[in-house]
Design a protein around this motif. Structure first.
Motif, mmCIF file in Angstrom:
data_model
loop_
_atom_site.group_PDB
_atom_site.id
_atom_site.type_symbol
_atom_site.label_atom_id
_atom_site.label_comp_id
_atom_site.label_asym_id
_atom_site.label_seq_id
_atom_site.Cartn_x
_atom_site.Cartn_y
_atom_site.Cartn_z
ATOM 1 N N GLN A 14 25.141 38.933 34.476
ATOM 2 C CA GLN A 14 26.090 40.063 34.454
ATOM 3 C C GLN A 14 27.405 39.760 34.051
ATOM 4 O O GLN A 14 27.834 38.559 34.247
ATOM 5 C CB GLN A 14 26.164 40.611 36.071
ATOM 6 N N ILE A 15 27.883 40.782 33.116
ATOM 7 C CA ILE A 15 29.346 40.576 32.863
ATOM 8 C C ILE A 15 30.011 41.832 33.264
ATOM 9 O O ILE A 15 29.434 43.054 33.028
ATOM 10 C CB ILE A 15 29.254 40.413 31.518
ATOM 11 N N TYR A 16 31.335 41.646 33.920
ATOM 12 C CA TYR A 16 32.051 42.910 34.208
ATOM 13 C C TYR A 16 33.037 43.225 33.029
ATOM 14 O O TYR A 16 33.831 42.330 32.559
ATOM 15 C CB TYR A 16 32.939 42.365 35.648
ATOM 16 N N PRO A 54 36.205 44.952 31.602
ATOM 17 C CA PRO A 54 37.452 45.239 32.471
ATOM 18 C C PRO A 54 37.916 46.753 32.073
ATOM 19 O O PRO A 54 38.809 47.092 33.102
ATOM 20 C CB PRO A 54 38.367 44.157 31.553
ATOM 21 N N GLU A 84 34.961 49.303 33.778
ATOM 22 C CA GLU A 84 35.135 48.863 35.191
ATOM 23 C C GLU A 84 33.904 49.005 35.421
ATOM 24 O O GLU A 84 33.413 49.606 36.648
ATOM 25 C CB GLU A 84 35.956 49.937 35.725
ATOM 26 N N LEU A 85 33.032 48.198 35.061
ATOM 27 C CA LEU A 85 31.404 48.199 35.710
ATOM 28 C C LEU A 85 30.821 46.779 35.196
ATOM 29 O O LEU A 85 31.213 46.071 34.282
ATOM 30 C CB LEU A 85 30.571 49.527 35.478
ATOM 31 N N SER A 86 29.777 46.618 36.014
ATOM 32 C CA SER A 86 28.996 45.171 35.608
ATOM 33 C C SER A 86 27.705 45.561 35.004
ATOM 34 O O SER A 86 27.074 46.332 35.365
ATOM 35 C CB SER A 86 28.962 44.557 37.004
ATOM 36 N N VAL A 136 36.042 43.781 25.315
ATOM 37 C CA VAL A 136 34.743 43.012 25.482
ATOM 38 C C VAL A 136 33.539 43.434 25.248
ATOM 39 O O VAL A 136 32.520 43.051 24.498
ATOM 40 C CB VAL A 136 34.809 42.838 27.214
ATOM 41 N N ARG A 183 36.026 39.065 38.740
ATOM 42 C CA ARG A 183 36.071 38.429 37.527
ATOM 43 C C ARG A 183 35.046 38.596 36.547
ATOM 44 O O ARG A 183 34.208 39.617 36.978
ATOM 45 C CB ARG A 183 35.896 37.046 37.910
ATOM 46 N N GLU A 184 34.848 38.114 35.205
ATOM 47 C CA GLU A 184 33.834 38.391 34.612
ATOM 48 C C GLU A 184 32.346 38.340 34.971
ATOM 49 O O GLU A 184 31.626 38.944 34.518
ATOM 50 C CB GLU A 184 34.054 37.775 33.156
ATOM 51 N N ASP A 185 32.121 37.658 35.956
ATOM 52 C CA ASP A 185 30.781 37.507 36.477
ATOM 53 C C ASP A 185 30.600 38.421 37.875
ATOM 54 O O ASP A 185 29.762 38.328 38.782
ATOM 55 C CB ASP A 185 30.393 36.212 36.659
ATOM 56 N N PHE A 186 31.613 39.249 38.001
ATOM 57 C CA PHE A 186 31.722 39.882 39.336
ATOM 58 C C PHE A 186 30.260 40.826 39.392
ATOM 59 O O PHE A 186 30.221 41.752 38.544
ATOM 60 C CB PHE A 186 32.685 40.660 39.775
ATOM 61 N N PRO A 229 28.575 46.511 42.781
ATOM 62 C CA PRO A 229 29.381 46.262 41.361
ATOM 63 C C PRO A 229 30.246 47.091 40.677
ATOM 64 O O PRO A 229 31.137 46.570 40.140
ATOM 65 C CB PRO A 229 28.060 46.234 40.545
ATOM 66 N N LEU A 230 30.155 48.358 41.309
ATOM 67 C CA LEU A 230 31.059 49.385 40.841
ATOM 68 C C LEU A 230 32.363 49.542 41.836
ATOM 69 O O LEU A 230 33.176 50.319 41.570
ATOM 70 C CB LEU A 230 30.244 50.581 40.792
ATOM 71 N N LYS A 242 41.631 42.739 40.132
ATOM 72 C CA LYS A 242 40.747 42.140 39.112
ATOM 73 C C LYS A 242 41.675 40.721 38.882
ATOM 74 O O LYS A 242 42.626 40.389 39.085
ATOM 75 C CB LYS A 242 41.071 42.727 37.567
ATOM 76 N N GLU A 291 39.656 39.262 33.196
ATOM 77 C CA GLU A 291 39.411 40.702 33.335
ATOM 78 C C GLU A 291 40.971 41.249 33.581
ATOM 79 O O GLU A 291 41.309 42.247 33.017
ATOM 80 C CB GLU A 291 38.592 40.892 34.813
ATOM 81 N N ILE A 295 43.004 41.128 30.447
ATOM 82 C CA ILE A 295 42.727 42.253 29.394
ATOM 83 C C ILE A 295 43.125 43.600 29.985
ATOM 84 O O ILE A 295 43.710 44.338 29.361
ATOM 85 C CB ILE A 295 41.036 42.001 29.062
ATOM 86 N N PHE A 296 42.778 43.895 31.232
ATOM 87 C CA PHE A 296 43.279 45.214 31.769
ATOM 88 C C PHE A 296 44.517 45.559 31.743
ATOM 89 O O PHE A 296 45.130 46.652 31.449
ATOM 90 C CB PHE A 296 42.588 45.272 33.140
#
Lengths: 312, 253
Positions: free
Chosen positions: A2-4, A6, A9-11, A247, B38-41, B182-183, B213, B217, B220-221
């Protein structure tokens, strides 16, 4: 894995995104289209908010059209003067489109407008393309040996020739008014901002049938215009609505670049008119799917939307 | 002795205030004070540990975790010219973006709906409170709109309830597990624990949680939101560069 994302805002699964990029890239390489009209609905389908999908797809098209436009620039199959004029219209269309997008979003109607635009444009373009290619295939099967005479004979004079502000376009061999290119550019720029597409599927037919440009410079010039219009759209959406997810755009680009190479190779083994018929089928399928979603009774009769502050 | 040790661990980072000896009391702490996206969240489990003083057989425990408020607009779909169009919008302010509840018994067996509404516990009561200004402003029936908000939250696993999600251990200790999907939205969260006796709240305590974040993440945000025009330029240049690289890489073959 999975990648989140930014901004969205979801994975999301990273391989799903690379796969989407590669799949759409394959088709766009095969058919020589941008693929935005496929990618934007697909992104929304996997749950990316429409505003982020449209803006991010514009960013991805910058990458794919830059690569294509460069190739045409080297081969000198690009009318920069005509492209520049289309761009003037396109830039103002893009600015207008981004404002219109923000306004429709504030009304809560952006999803409907995106869907309706897709159904309308894809339906018309897909339908025309389908009939044209079906006729070409039928004609070839009868084997009459008639060559489609695009270059043969003098062009007929149309209302386009009676417009003022004429200009010479040496590369296209045209002497026409500046009004139609600017108007077409404006129209496509607006579409690009609202639908998250490059607009090649509208621009290419318009250049051939309205401006009557020679076909060898059409694709290059269209890519040139798309490159700068989507670059401006990306810049405006990022600056005004903060909806560009870099991303997401980069993952789609990586998949897309690789997919397009294989698609271009695959496309060489299929006859041009059959390729167009296939593309028409695909365009009509997307159109029908979106149209169907508009008319079937929704599973939930209510829709919950974020409100207030734009782009969160 | 062991119970005291567990209690001491559970209360780490949470100052224990001395309460009158006899009065029933409740304290709680979360396993995390901040959750980093993080990016793997892909969601995260949280454990809330707590202890009660003077827990009796008649007592039940309710744990609520609520996320930052969001302004929402809810629209009803209506068929016009054969297609479904969003219409009849109603706006709701400060609706919790996340709401999870865990209880030691099904909530309706712990207290009456009236009592829950008075103390603002449970999703229906919480939504009713946030909807109060909207109800005042409109003559329409808002209950289907509130139900739509609840459905939408449940679809995204942002609203959750766990009957018997609170595990009561020996010596007045308890544990509740909560999951962040995840959301999960970023912002300030509040965890509240309630001690119910005979259908009434007799003690409560809250703990804070921050979801933010982190790492790339966050970078970038913040870039996108603090310098939006510069970020836009960056995206465009990056994409053009990618296109150029692709062109060079594949045209040489």
């Amino acid at each position: 894995m999975q990648i989140y994302l930014p901004i969205a805002e979801l994975s999301v699964n990273i391989f799903l995104l690379l796969g989407l990029g590669a799949g759409v890239g394959f088709l766009s390489g095969m058919f020589g289209v941008g693929g935005g009209f496929l990618m934007t609905p697909l992104l929304m389908f996997i749950g990316i908010p429409p505003a982020v999908a449209v803006s991010t797809e514009a960013n991805q098209i910058v990458a794919s059209s830059a690569s294509g436009a460069l190739a045409h620039w080297r081969r000198r199959t690009l009318d920069a003067k005509m492209g520049g004029l289309l761009l003037v219209g396109g830039a103002s269309g893009s600015i207008f489109g981004v404002q219109l997008f923000a306004f429709l979003r504030s009304l809560g109607q952006i999803d409907l407008i995106i869907s309706l635009s897709y159904v309308g444009f894809l339906g018309i373009i897909g339908g025309l393309m389908f009939f044209e290619s079906a006729r070409a295939i039928w004609r070839r099967s009868r084997n009459t040996g008639r060559t489609p005479g695009s270059g043969a004979g003098r062009r007929r004079r149309t209302w386009i020739d009676s417009l003022p502000f004429k200009m010479r376009f040496p590369r296209s061999g045209l002497y026409i008014s500046v009004i139609p290119p600017v108007a077409i550019g404006f129209f496509v720029g607006t579409l690009a901002a609202i639908m998250g597409v490059g607009g090649g599927f509208v621009m290419v037919p318009a250049m051939i049938y309205i401006l009557r440009m020679p076909t060898n410079v059409v694709v290059g010039t269209s890519l040139f215009q798309i490159l700068f219009v989507t670059a401006l759209t990306t810049f405006l959406q990022a600056g005004q609505n903060q909806t560009v997810d870099v991303v997401l755009a980069m993952l789609l680009t990586v998949g897309g670049v690789i997919g397009a190479q294989f698609g271009a190779r695959a496309g060489r083994h299929i006859k041009a008119e059959e390729l167009r018929a296939l593309l028409a089928f695909m365009v009509l399928a997307v159109c029908l799917k979106l149209g169907w979603d508009l008319v079937i009774t929704p599973a939930d009769m209510f829709v919950v939307l974020p409100h207030g502050e734009e782009g969160h | 002795m062991l119970a005291a040790l567990v209690l001491a661990l559970a209360l780490q980072g949470q100052p224990v205030q001395s309460l009158p000896q006899e009065a029933p009391g409740i304290v709680a702490a979360l396993t995390h004070e901040t959750v980093e996206i993080r990016e793997d969240f892909a969601g995260q489990e949280l454990i809330l540990y707590g202890a009660t003083r003077g827990l009796t057989i008649r007592d039940e425990i309710v744990v609520v975790l609520r996320g930052p408020g969001r302004d929402l607009r809810v629209m009803r779909k209506e068929r016009n010219f054969g297609i479904w169009i969003n219409s009849a919008p109603l706006e709701f302010d400060e609706v919790p973006s996340y709401y999870a509840i865990a209880t030691s018994l099904p909530l309706n067996e712990i207290a009456t709906p009236e009592e829950l509404a008075n103390s603002g516990i449970g999703l229906p009561a919480t939504l009713a409170i946030t909807a109060a200004p909207t109800i005042e402003a409109t003559a329409r029936d808002v209950s289907p709109y509130l139900a739509a908000i609840a459905r939408s939250g449940e679809r995204n696993n942002l609203y959750a309830s766990a009957q018997r999600g609170v595990e009561v251990l020996d010596g007045g200790l308890f544990r509740a597990s909560l999951s962040l999907p995840p959301l999960t939205p970023v912002g300030n969260y509040v965890a509240e624990v309630y001690l119910f006796r005979d259908g009434r709240v007799i003690a409560s305590r809250s703990a804070r949680l921050r979801v933010e974040k982190a790492g790339l993440e966050r970078l970038i945000f913040e870039f996108a939101h603090d310098w939006p025009w510069f970020y836009g330029l960056f995206c465009v240049v990056l994409a053009m560069l990618a296109g150029y690289v692709a062109n060079v890489a594949f045209s040489r073959r």
